[in-house]
Write an enzyme that holds these catalytic residues in place. Structure first.
Site, PDB file in Angstrom:
ATOM      1  N   LYS A  22       0.657  -1.243  -0.017  1.00 13.78           N
ATOM      2  CA  LYS A  22       0.018   0.100   0.009  1.00 13.78           C
ATOM      3  C   LYS A  22       0.929   1.383   0.179  1.00 13.78           C
ATOM      4  O   LYS A  22       0.795   2.127  -0.780  1.00 13.78           O
ATOM      5  CB  LYS A  22      -0.983  -0.135   1.279  1.00 13.78           C
ATOM      6  CG  LYS A  22      -2.016   1.019   1.386  1.00 13.78           C
ATOM      7  CD  LYS A  22      -3.149   0.712   2.228  1.00 13.78           C
ATOM      8  CE  LYS A  22      -2.686   0.621   3.586  1.00 13.78           C
ATOM      9  NZ  LYS A  22      -2.941   2.183   4.213  1.00 13.78           N
ATOM     10  N   SER A  23       1.671   1.505   0.702  1.00 16.40           N
ATOM     11  CA  SER A  23       2.744   2.389   0.939  1.00 16.40           C
ATOM     12  C   SER A  23       3.384   2.763  -0.452  1.00 16.40           C
ATOM     13  O   SER A  23       3.420   3.835  -0.874  1.00 16.40           O
ATOM     14  CB  SER A  23       3.762   2.449   1.949  1.00 16.40           C
ATOM     15  OG  SER A  23       3.213   2.308   3.142  1.00 16.40           O
ATOM     16  N   ARG A  27       2.927   5.962  -3.132  1.00 14.09           N
ATOM     17  CA  ARG A  27       4.189   6.883  -3.440  1.00 14.09           C
ATOM     18  C   ARG A  27       4.285   6.905  -5.067  1.00 14.09           C
ATOM     19  O   ARG A  27       4.518   7.594  -5.652  1.00 14.09           O
ATOM     20  CB  ARG A  27       5.357   6.211  -2.710  1.00 14.09           C
ATOM     21  CG  ARG A  27       5.229   6.984  -1.258  1.00 14.09           C
ATOM     22  CD  ARG A  27       6.197   5.971  -0.620  1.00 14.09           C
ATOM     23  NE  ARG A  27       6.334   6.438   0.776  1.00 14.09           N
ATOM     24  CZ  ARG A  27       5.423   6.318   1.786  1.00 14.09           C
ATOM     25  NH1 ARG A  27       4.291   5.643   1.512  1.00 14.09           N
ATOM     26  NH2 ARG A  27       5.473   7.126   3.068  1.00 14.09           N
ATOM     27  N   ARG A 141      -8.240  12.517  12.755  1.00 13.60           N
ATOM     28  CA  ARG A 141      -6.727  11.956  12.938  1.00 13.60           C
ATOM     29  C   ARG A 141      -5.984  13.347  12.960  1.00 13.60           C
ATOM     30  O   ARG A 141      -6.214  14.352  12.145  1.00 13.60           O
ATOM     31  CB  ARG A 141      -6.306  11.098  11.841  1.00 13.60           C
ATOM     32  CG  ARG A 141      -7.045   9.692  12.065  1.00 13.60           C
ATOM     33  CD  ARG A 141      -6.587   8.914  11.089  1.00 13.60           C
ATOM     34  NE  ARG A 141      -5.178   8.350  11.023  1.00 13.60           N
ATOM     35  CZ  ARG A 141      -4.469   7.537  10.391  1.00 13.60           C
ATOM     36  NH1 ARG A 141      -5.280   7.419   9.162  1.00 13.60           N
ATOM     37  NH2 ARG A 141      -3.201   7.216  10.650  1.00 13.60           N
ATOM     38  N   SER A 186       7.468   9.274  12.152  1.00 14.12           N
ATOM     39  CA  SER A 186       6.325   8.963  11.170  1.00 14.12           C
ATOM     40  C   SER A 186       6.870   9.256   9.657  1.00 14.12           C
ATOM     41  O   SER A 186       7.135  10.135   9.300  1.00 14.12           O
ATOM     42  CB  SER A 186       5.208   9.935  11.425  1.00 14.12           C
ATOM     43  OG  SER A 186       4.318  10.362  10.449  1.00 14.12           O
ATOM     44  N   GLN A 188       4.822   9.304   7.352  1.00 13.24           N
ATOM     45  CA  GLN A 188       4.143  10.164   6.820  1.00 13.24           C
ATOM     46  C   GLN A 188       4.386  11.621   6.707  1.00 13.24           C
ATOM     47  O   GLN A 188       4.472  12.335   5.807  1.00 13.24           O
ATOM     48  CB  GLN A 188       2.661  10.187   7.023  1.00 13.24           C
ATOM     49  CG  GLN A 188       1.885   8.580   6.685  1.00 13.24           C
ATOM     50  CD  GLN A 188       0.518   8.508   7.183  1.00 13.24           C
ATOM     51  OE1 GLN A 188      -0.090   9.287   8.038  1.00 13.24           O
ATOM     52  NE2 GLN A 188      -0.232   7.270   6.771  1.00 13.24           N
ATOM     53  N   ASP A 335       2.468  -0.991  12.061  1.00 12.67           N
ATOM     54  CA  ASP A 335       0.910  -1.344  11.470  1.00 12.67           C
ATOM     55  C   ASP A 335       0.668  -2.964  11.998  1.00 12.67           C
ATOM     56  O   ASP A 335      -0.479  -3.456  11.584  1.00 12.67           O
ATOM     57  CB  ASP A 335       0.782  -1.366   9.942  1.00 12.67           C
ATOM     58  CG  ASP A 335       0.704  -0.049   9.317  1.00 12.67           C
ATOM     59  OD1 ASP A 335       0.365   0.932  10.146  1.00 12.67           O
ATOM     60  OD2 ASP A 335       1.259   0.308   8.271  1.00 12.67           O
ATOM     61  N   LYS A 362      -4.606   6.234  14.670  1.00 16.36           N
ATOM     62  CA  LYS A 362      -4.480   5.536  13.399  1.00 16.36           C
ATOM     63  C   LYS A 362      -5.956   5.377  12.950  1.00 16.36           C
ATOM     64  O   LYS A 362      -6.678   6.272  13.577  1.00 16.36           O
ATOM     65  CB  LYS A 362      -4.084   3.964  13.700  1.00 16.36           C
ATOM     66  CG  LYS A 362      -2.534   4.022  13.997  1.00 16.36           C
ATOM     67  CD  LYS A 362      -1.707   4.269  12.823  1.00 16.36           C
ATOM     68  CE  LYS A 362      -0.129   4.371  13.099  1.00 16.36           C
ATOM     69  NZ  LYS A 362       0.546   5.289  12.148  1.00 16.36           N
ATOM     70  N   ARG A 408      -7.290  -3.095   9.675  1.00 20.48           N
ATOM     71  CA  ARG A 408      -6.364  -4.181  10.429  1.00 20.48           C
ATOM     72  C   ARG A 408      -6.845  -4.909  11.639  1.00 20.48           C
ATOM     73  O   ARG A 408      -6.525  -5.866  12.084  1.00 20.48           O
ATOM     74  CB  ARG A 408      -4.999  -3.232  10.573  1.00 20.48           C
ATOM     75  CG  ARG A 408      -4.295  -2.723   9.304  1.00 20.48           C
ATOM     76  CD  ARG A 408      -2.861  -2.539   9.663  1.00 20.48           C
ATOM     77  NE  ARG A 408      -2.406  -1.516   8.616  1.00 20.48           N
ATOM     78  CZ  ARG A 408      -2.162  -2.120   7.268  1.00 20.48           C
ATOM     79  NH1 ARG A 408      -2.205  -3.168   6.900  1.00 20.48           N
ATOM     80  NH2 ARG A 408      -1.511  -1.036   6.422  1.00 20.48           N
TER      81      ARG A 408
HETATM   82  C1  S3P Z   1       2.366   4.870   6.423  1.00 19.53           C
HETATM   83  C2  S3P Z   1       3.254   5.401   7.520  1.00 19.53           C
HETATM   84  C3  S3P Z   1       2.729   4.953   8.831  1.00 19.53           C
HETATM   85  C4  S3P Z   1       1.646   3.614   8.893  1.00 19.53           C
HETATM   86  C5  S3P Z   1       0.551   3.989   7.755  1.00 19.53           C
HETATM   87  C6  S3P Z   1       1.321   3.956   6.285  1.00 19.53           C
HETATM   88  C7  S3P Z   1       3.265   5.418   5.075  1.00 19.53           C
HETATM   89  O1  S3P Z   1       1.934   5.951   9.581  1.00 19.53           O
HETATM   90  O2  S3P Z   1       1.120   3.342   9.984  1.00 19.53           O
HETATM   91  O3  S3P Z   1      -0.080   2.890   7.564  1.00 19.53           O
HETATM   92  O4  S3P Z   1       2.724   4.959   3.907  1.00 19.53           O
HETATM   93  O5  S3P Z   1       3.897   6.362   5.231  1.00 19.53           O
HETATM   94  P1  S3P Z   1       2.648   6.900  10.156  1.00 19.53           P
HETATM   95  O6  S3P Z   1       3.733   7.627   9.449  1.00 19.53           O
HETATM   96  O7  S3P Z   1       1.646   8.179  10.721  1.00 19.53           O
HETATM   97  O8  S3P Z   1       3.251   6.201  11.300  1.00 19.53           O
END
Ligand code: S3P
Length: 448
Positions: A22-23, A27, A141, A186, A188, A335, A362, A408
């Protein structure tokens, strides 16, 4: 919203290719949109969260064509493995860092924190007006963690409740580089600031307290961005053009994790999980499994588009023992907290997970969700502000449990159901489509 019933499993047998990461899928779409020319994204995760990213970039004027829907590609050594999850191949015509156009309407990021947080970094450097929102979960969030440093860089941002929550409006500006020490690990937030750094005058310096997933750094560097990583510090210079690319997304370790845990816990199990990304910033769960006295085997380790990938062979663990998990490992298993709670119920002794306060913000409050629902299954536990202590080995009893509309949580409870007596009903289980469409079908396929 469908409710799903599951019963105790005798064993798990077979092969599974989890859905694409997914990440990396998020991107790939974002960076291809900012590149110059045509990029190919193979094995893109066609699930709700990355689709939110794809739709956001369409709203920003990017042409994205789905060439075909496909199942994930088999690694070369696979013999007759059945495929799982849905993916597609995308062609994206990028317009360069400054080629996005002002959206006609509000951009809805759905349930996806990655979409909104990374996008806010990009939009801050684009001189037009945009508004970002999301579903009820995303609207609760925290967004100040990106809004504050972006404002420091010169972006004009307003958001609900004192600039803390969605919806947020962004007026992109000429940004200036900052030197930023991130309060929390983080990926993100880090990625948001790396992206805004591509637009800022000077060198943007970001330091994280602990290493979080590094897919952004890997992918942007491969596209020609001027990014230097020195330990926990990342230096970003503007000025480089991003080159279009051809990327293949491997399977998601966080989706594989449910099957790894299931194979360890269910008697007489043997499961081969194919084509999975084992980037070390993601695989803290494997270290915990070792500390619990079990192991999995990483086979045929290889490189796929700059990410390490392997097939993961798992079988039933004898005598899992409790482990202590602290803040140090948290970013690399962030996660996996819900499935780790389930695994802890089957380990002898008290497993303590601390330093996990980020889990409260989350898609749901995952500490509270797991504490509440595992108690319903008969587990003795204690909840802390920053974690949980779980007493094993527990005899789980089936019950009716809630997903909290969190993918999840739903999948973790489904795995718990495999070791629970009787029937477990998971309410509102279709949220698995956020990251793993077809999860229940795949689980059923390998359950005996
Ligand atoms: C993610 C970063 C994580 C993770 C999320 C996906 C990402 O969050 O929990 O499911 O794709 O960069 P955080 O950066 O808030 O920890």
């Amino acid at each position: 919203m469908k409710n799903v019933e599951l019963t105790k499993a005798k064993s798990l047998k077979g092969e599974i290719t989890p859905p694409p990461d997914k990440s990396i899928s998020h991107r790939a779409v974002m960076f291809a949109s900012l590149a110059e020319g045509r990029s190919f994204i193979r094995n893109f995760l066609k699930a709700e969260d990355p689709i939110s990213t794809m739709n956001s970039f369409k709203r920003l004027g990017i042409e994205i064509t789905e060439v075909r829907s496909q199942t994930p590609p088999q690694p070369p050594l696979a013999k007759g493995g059945i495929q799982g999850g849905v993916s597609s191949e995308l062609i994206i015509t990028g317009k360069g860092l400054h080629g996005l156009k002002e959206p006609f309407d509000v951009i809805d990021c759905g349930n996806s924190g990655t979409t909104v947080r990374l996008l806010s970094g990009i939009l801050s450097g684009n001189k037009f007006f945009s508004v970002l929102t999301g579903d009820d979960s995303l609207k609760q969030r925290p967004m100040a963690r990106v809004i504050n440093p972006l404002k420091e860089m010169g972006a004009e941002i307003s958001a609900r409740n004192g600039d803390k929550y969605l919806p947020m409006s962004i007026k992109g500006k000429k940004l200036r580089a900052i030197n930023y020490n991130m309060p929390q690990a983080s990926a993100q937030v880090k990625s948001c600031l790396i992206l805004s750094g591509l637009y800022a005058d000077g060198t943007t310096i970001i330091t994280e307290p602990q290493k979080s997933r590094d897919h952004t750094e890997r992918m942007l560097k491969s596209m020609g961005a001027d990014i230097v990583v020195e330990g926990l510090t990342i230096k970003v210079n503007n000025g480089a053009r991003l080159e279009a690319f051809d990327v293949t997304v491997p399977s998601d370790f966080s989706s594989a994790a449910f099957f790894i845990a299931a194979a360890l816990m269910v008697p007489d199990s043997e499961v081969l999980i194919r084509n999975t990304c084992i980037n070390p910033t993601r695989t803290g769960l494997l270290e915990i499994i070792k500390a619990m006295g079990a192991s999995v085997e990483l086979q045929d380790i290889r490189d796929v588009s700059g990410e390490p990938v392997a097939d993961i062979y798992c079988k039933t663990a004898r005598n899992l023992k409790a482990a202590k998990i602290g803040k140090e490992l948290m970013p690399s298993l962030i996660d996996e907290f819900p499935i780790l709670c389930v695994l802890a119920t089957q380990a002898d002794g008290v497993t303590e997970i601390r330093g996990a306060e980020e889990l409260r913000v989350k898609e749901s409050d995952r500490i509270k969700a797991m504490a509440t629902e595992l108690k319903k299954l008969g587990v003795e536990l204690e909840e802390y502000p920053d974690g949980i202590a779980i007493k094993g080995k527990a005899s789980l009893r089936g019950n009716v449990v809630e997903s909290y509309h969190d993918h999840r949580i739903a999948m973790s409870l489904a795995i718990a159901a495999l070791v629970a007596e009787g029937t477990t009903t998971i309410n509102n289980a279709s949220c698995v489509d956020i990251s793993f469409p077809g999860f229940f079908e795949e689980l059923k396929r390998i359950t005996r």
